[in-house]
Each structure stands twice: as C-alpha cells, then as structure tokens.
Motif scaffolding. Sequence first.
Motif, PDB file in Angstrom:
ATOM      1  N   VAL A 450      54.198  66.436  45.517  1.00 27.50           N
ATOM      2  CA  VAL A 450      53.655  67.140  44.356  1.00 27.50           C
ATOM      3  C   VAL A 450      52.156  66.889  44.215  1.00 27.50           C
ATOM      4  N   LEU A 451      51.761  65.650  44.413  1.00 29.92           N
ATOM      5  CA  LEU A 451      50.332  65.337  44.307  1.00 29.92           C
ATOM      6  C   LEU A 451      49.508  66.053  45.363  1.00 29.92           C
ATOM      7  N   THR A 455      46.525  68.632  44.635  1.00 30.56           N
ATOM      8  CA  THR A 455      45.198  68.433  45.246  1.00 30.56           C
ATOM      9  C   THR A 455      44.712  69.705  45.925  1.00 30.56           C
ATOM     10  N   ALA A 456      45.614  70.390  46.636  1.00 33.88           N
ATOM     11  CA  ALA A 456      45.229  71.655  47.283  1.00 33.88           C
ATOM     12  C   ALA A 456      44.836  72.705  46.262  1.00 33.88           C
ATOM     13  N   LEU A 457      45.611  72.783  45.172  1.00 35.25           N
ATOM     14  CA  LEU A 457      45.265  73.747  44.132  1.00 35.25           C
ATOM     15  C   LEU A 457      43.909  73.421  43.503  1.00 35.25           C
ATOM     16  N   LEU A 505      44.212  78.352  55.548  1.00 35.66           N
ATOM     17  CA  LEU A 505      43.888  77.088  56.228  1.00 35.66           C
ATOM     18  C   LEU A 505      44.842  75.965  55.825  1.00 35.66           C
ATOM     19  N   MET A 506      45.189  75.897  54.549  1.00 41.79           N
ATOM     20  CA  MET A 506      46.115  74.831  54.103  1.00 41.79           C
ATOM     21  C   MET A 506      47.518  75.036  54.670  1.00 41.79           C
ATOM     22  N   ARG A 507      47.937  76.318  54.775  1.00 40.73           N
ATOM     23  CA  ARG A 507      49.240  76.562  55.369  1.00 40.73           C
ATOM     24  C   ARG A 507      49.224  76.273  56.870  1.00 40.73           C
ATOM     25  N   TYR A 508      48.079  76.508  57.472  1.00 42.06           N
ATOM     26  CA  TYR A 508      47.974  76.217  58.904  1.00 42.06           C
ATOM     27  C   TYR A 508      48.067  74.731  59.185  1.00 42.06           C
ATOM     28  N   TYR A 509      47.482  73.912  58.335  1.00 36.69           N
ATOM     29  CA  TYR A 509      47.548  72.451  58.502  1.00 36.69           C
ATOM     30  C   TYR A 509      48.694  71.787  57.710  1.00 36.69           C
ATOM     31  N   ASN A 510      49.649  72.600  57.217  1.00 37.95           N
ATOM     32  CA  ASN A 510      50.842  72.085  56.512  1.00 37.95           C
ATOM     33  C   ASN A 510      50.487  71.230  55.311  1.00 37.95           C
ATOM     34  N   ILE A 511      49.424  71.618  54.645  1.00 41.66           N
ATOM     35  CA  ILE A 511      49.059  70.886  53.414  1.00 41.66           C
ATOM     36  C   ILE A 511      49.899  71.361  52.247  1.00 41.66           C
ATOM     37  N   VAL A 512      50.151  72.679  52.191  1.00 36.41           N
ATOM     38  CA  VAL A 512      50.990  73.228  51.144  1.00 36.41           C
ATOM     39  C   VAL A 512      52.174  73.975  51.776  1.00 36.41           C
TER      40      VAL A 512
END
Length: 512
Positions: A450-451, A455-457, A505-512
């Motif tokens: 969740v954190l 952070t991504a948002l 970019l975040m989906r590409y690096y599995n951040i979100v």
Amino acid sequence: MAKSKKRNHKGGHNKRQNINNTDDAPSTFQPLNIFFNRNNGYESIPNEDNHPAIEDIAINMSGANSPRYHSDIETSSNSRLSPVEVDVCFPTMTPDKKEEELVGIDYEALEEFVLHEKKESADMTKTKTRPRRLSTMGPSDNRRYSMYGDRMMNMESSESGGDQYRVTYYSPCEPSTIHSRCISEISEYKDGTLSDMLKKGCFWIDIYNPTDMEMRALCKVFRIHPLTVEDISMEEQREKCEVFMNYYFICFRSFDQDEFSATYMQPSALYIIVLKEGVITFHFKPMPHPHNVRKRIKQLKDYINVTPDWICYGLLDDITDSFAPLIRAIEFEVDSIDELVLILKESEQSDMLRRIGYCRKRMMGLLRLLSSKPDVVKTLIKRGEIVPEDGTRPALSKEVALYLGDVQDHILSMLQSLNHYEKISSRSHSNYLAQISIEMTQTNNEINDVLSKLTALGSVLVPMNLVTGLWGMNVQVPGQYQEDLTWFVGIMTSILAFCIVSTLLMRYYNIV
C-alpha cells in the motif's frame, strides 16, 4: 558451665582443673551419654603433654548443685539446636542392649505413653488454661520447625482446632475403623488396652500431622531409627525406600488434588513404615489415599489376605492412580492445542499462548512428581525379595511383588506419555510462534504494498501540483493576455501526457 583457669606449673603445662569443688564430685568422668537418657556426666578429651597451649576443660554434671542439662528429647521443640546435638551420631544399639531387644514392639513403653497422654489430657481439662496439647498442633509448642517449609505453608490446617481426628486405627481383626484425636484415645473405643489390640494381628495406624512427643514415643515403642524420625519430622521430600533392621521406610509423594486450593498440585509426602506386625503412616497434609485404601480393603476383604506389605502396595497403587486423570486431561488439552494452533484465525489466537504455557507448567509439575517413583518401587521389590534369616523384617510376598511390578509399569507408561506430550506441546509452541511470525510478515508485506502505491501516486501528483502552482502566481505568465484557450489546452495536454508516461513507466518496473 564455667571454664577452668590457667595455672602455670613446672614445665609450662596446663593441668586439668575440676570446676565443681564439692566433696561428692566424682574423680572420673564417663563418656558422652547425656543424649541416651543416662544421668552420667561427660568430659573433654585429655590434653597431651605436647600441647601446652590448649586449655583443658572438665565438666561435672553429677554434682548436687550443678544445673540440670536438657537432652535432645527435652529440647526438640526449639528451633535452634546446640552444636553438640547437631554433631552427635545417635547409636541404635548401646553396649548394655542386645540386638534381640531392638526388634519387635515395646508394649511396656506403649502403655506408659498412653497413660502419660491420658494424665496430661486430664490435667489440661481441669485447668482449662490453654488448648489441649495432645490434639492441638500449634507450630510453637508441639512441632519442630520444618526444613522444607511445607509445615509453614500448611499453617491454616495445622491450627484448625483441637477436635480434629488425626489418628486412624485399622485392623482386619476389628469390626470397624477407629478415628481418634490422639493415640491414647484409640483404646477407649474398645475393651482392653492398645497393646492387646496390636497383638491381635495386622494393624494400620495413620497419623496426620504428628507432634514431636508422638514421634519420640513411637520411635521407642516400634524401634524406629532416629534417622527415620528425623526425615519424618523435617518433612523430607526426597522419595526413597530404605531398609532397616526391623522395617522398611518408604517416602512416596502425592499432590494436593483440590482444584480450588492455592496449593493445587503442590507435592505432599506420605511416609510409610512397614513393620512385621503392621504399618504406620504419617502425613502433614490432608490426603484421600488412606481412606481409599481402607475402602478398597473393605470391598476385597473376602478375596485378599490383609498383610502389611499389601497395605503398602495399596497406598502406592492409589497414589499412582491419582495421576491418571490429570494425564488424561493433559492428553486432551495437548491434542486440542496441536490441532487448533494452525487453523485458528488471528482474532481467535489471543489465549493460545496462555493455554500452552499453563499446560506445559502442569506437565513439568507431574514430571517432577513421577520421575523418582520408578526407582522407589524398584528398590522396594528388589530388597523385599531378600528374606531375612532372623525373620525380624517383613518380606514381600510373591503376589505383592507382582502387583508392585504392575505399579512400576503404570508409572513408567505415565512418564513416557508425559514426555511425548511435552514434545508435542513444544512443537505446538514453536508452530504457534512461527504462525504468528508468518502473519506478521504478511501484514508487513501488505502495508509495504500500500505504501508503495501511495508513493507512486504522490510521484505523479507532485509535478502536477508544481505546474499548477507556477501558473497561479501573481506575476506575468505566458498567455496571460490571450483570449482563447490555447495555453490552457496545451498545459492540460502536457499534464495528461506526463501522467500517462509516468504510469506506463511504473507499470513497466512493477511499481504499481
């Protein structure tokens, strides 16, 4: 007592000086016999000529004006003992007594003790200045201090009152069991003396919380060794089986079976003296075993021959059987804990650790009580098989030896079961802690997930806020005087494009 003064003689040696200068003082002194009910004096070791620095002391206790020194029998109620009383080794056979005189029951001494108790009871009844000494078990008057503190723990029951029936007499020759407040009252329920009752056949005397006076009298009457009397008076807790000249001495521990008592499952020892003529038992806490054995004898009186060794077996067997319900309850509890520790939800596991700890505590208490019992029974069987040549000591019958072997098997099976349950509870304890650790790890992972999303948002919203903040300043900005929406559409398109690119970019690096 006073010390002799040093006097310088020829050669510088100190000569022994007699303290009591009366004319009737004896010229020689005899060895230490004060503790063996003799009225002789004692003297110190003579001084050698090569020890001039040591002062000799001679003590005369036979003079007319000399004070009366109390023996251990008279000062047994004192909590502080003299060094001589502690260090003296009391012999069981003195030179003027033969070995045959130390075997059997001294009926004369028994009758003297009974008469003494009755006389003292009558005096106490007449004066009424204090409670009866025979039946009141006060810790200050009639009882010596306990080395192990069990007597102080049981102080409330010891001061329960003078009308408590402490002595129980049972004999298959009597039609019923006799309960009395003291030993002297046993013969009041029957015609004749207590000696006549003992001579009829096998007997069993059970004494609850005996006084020091009773212990001294029984020691003299039944030829009990002073070491045995000391173990009983001091409430020795070590379980053992000792063989003496004319009896077996067995210390077997039970426990407080009252679940609502503050001393629940606390050990309480039962002391058994197996004579050729009968059995004498002592205990300092109330226990149901003597009553259970008498009830069992009553039910089986048509099928068994009541002997001292059978009574001893009945007591050991009843104490052993009293552990079975606890072990069965522990078995159910351990199985329940082992099944529930991995399937209960987090909200239902609040009391699990407490249940495991309480169960293991009870198991350790039972292991403490049962660990030394197999050795006691084994020793009794081994030494009981040896038949004494003089016939002074009771010998175990073959049938009783077989039953004692069965008692030993029960104890060993209980110990094996407890060790098995201890391993299961230890594994359940480890599994419970591992389950708690896994649940905490899962919770931490969820929080971290969740954190990371928050952070991504925040990484997307912060640049947008920066841009809008720049265009909201009270200064000249590009497109301020334009009347169309060109700049507004351009800015919103740029922000939207930034959001789309950041999300990809975040989906590409599995951040979100």
